[in-house]
Scaffold this active site. Structure first.
Site, mmCIF file in Angstrom:
data_model
loop_
_atom_site.group_PDB
_atom_site.id
_atom_site.type_symbol
_atom_site.label_atom_id
_atom_site.label_comp_id
_atom_site.label_asym_id
_atom_site.label_seq_id
_atom_site.Cartn_x
_atom_site.Cartn_y
_atom_site.Cartn_z
ATOM 1 N N PHE A 88 -22.543 13.167 52.971
ATOM 2 C CA PHE A 88 -22.481 12.934 54.363
ATOM 3 C C PHE A 88 -21.846 13.799 55.357
ATOM 4 O O PHE A 88 -20.345 14.070 54.932
ATOM 5 C CB PHE A 88 -21.991 11.403 54.728
ATOM 6 N N ASN A 184 -15.613 4.780 57.258
ATOM 7 C CA ASN A 184 -16.845 4.916 57.886
ATOM 8 C C ASN A 184 -17.827 4.686 57.157
ATOM 9 O O ASN A 184 -18.495 5.512 56.232
ATOM 10 C CB ASN A 184 -17.013 6.376 58.353
ATOM 11 N N PRO A 185 -18.371 3.460 56.898
ATOM 12 C CA PRO A 185 -19.179 2.931 55.765
ATOM 13 C C PRO A 185 -20.806 2.997 56.113
ATOM 14 O O PRO A 185 -21.061 3.418 57.494
ATOM 15 C CB PRO A 185 -18.973 1.248 55.745
#
Length: 281
Positions: A88, A184-185
């Site tokens: 990510f 920050n899931p």
């Protein structure tokens, strides 16, 4: 205007036509990357030194490949991180989330605050905390092997203690001792897949994006993990989508053992992250 700046102007138009959100910045960043200079020094590149690989990079960005995948780097607070396919790409919004956590840690009356970053991805959050709170002890957890490989490279030589594993069952040896849990899931609702920018939808790992019909499935379980890890009065900080500001604080409710749940806005005044304190002294 020298040749490179003229080419950057043309590239800006191409990227704008392709729907790239920041066409001028991206064109300049690609030119700087290809030519090995800072963005502010593009005018110093002699016409004879123009590298045609710039247009190869522009074509990739025009196809909505993330800028950071092309350059192989992402900037996050004071860090330059290695990123690419399989991890990510950290966003500027998360910098505000980390800023809140860093301020909270600095205000703690704790000699060496213990921090856990769940779903660390590239390691951006954990590394920023470790860098800006030098007295902290930071653990970072990542399940995906591709993302973990980037985190491992980024964390090399740092104080961050990296763990490969499931964030929801991680670090039982730290239960009841952690001062701050940050994450920050994944929080994108499955039904929003088609509405996402292609940079995220087509290039970020799905494991880091989607979390059930309303996007909150993972956060609901994450709250239990955070409660398990935190000491009494420890803090949790969780990023969420700007449409979830009314829902996430309710997950951290008093019946579940939380107090002072609150939502916070980012620099564009959009709801961005929730904080709460575990009950206790």
């Amino acid at each position: 205007m020298n040749l490179l700046l003229a080419e950057v102007a043309q590239a800006t138009l191409r990227l704008a036509d392709a729907g790239v959100p920041s066409p001028r910045f991206d064109a300049e960043e690609l030119a700087a990357f290809v030519h090995g200079v800072k963005r502010g020094a593009l005018h110093t590149v002699a016409d004879g030194d123009f590298d045609a690989r710039f247009w190869e990079a522009v074509a990739r960005r025009e196809a909505r490949e993330p800028l950071q995948h092309i350059t192989g780097r992402a900037f996050f607070r004071y860090l330059e991180l290695e990123v690419g396919p399989g991890v990510f790409v950290p966003r500027p919004e998360t910098e505000v989330v980390v800023g809140w956590a860093i301020d909270a840690l600095r205000a703690m009356d704790v000699a060496e605050p213990l921090v856990v970053d769940l779903c660390t991805g590239s390691g951006a959050i954990a590394l920023a905390v470790a860098q800006e709170v030098p007295r902290s002890v930071v653990h970072a957890v990542e399940l995906d092997p591709g993302a973990y490989a980037y985190a491992e490279r980024n964390a090399s030589g740092s104080r961050v203690i990296l763990h490969r594993g499931d964030a929801l069952s991680a670090l039982p040896q730290l239960d009841g001792t952690v001062d701050l849990v940050i994450s920050n899931p994944p929080y994108v609702p499955l039904e929003e897949r088609d509405e996402m920018a292609p940079e995220a939808r087509d290039h970020d790992p799905e494991l880091a994006l989607f979390s059930g019909p309303d996007g909150l499935d993972f956060i609901r379980v994450l709250a239990k993990t955070a409660y398990r890890l935190l000491r009494p009065a420890g803090l949790v900080v969780v990023e969420h989508a700007d449409t979830q500001g009314g829902a996430v604080p309710w997950i951290f409710n008093e019946e579940a053992g939380w107090v002072d749940a609150a939502d916070h806005r980012d620099l564009t005044n959009r709801p961005r992250f929730t904080t709460a304190r575990k009950e206790g002294a």
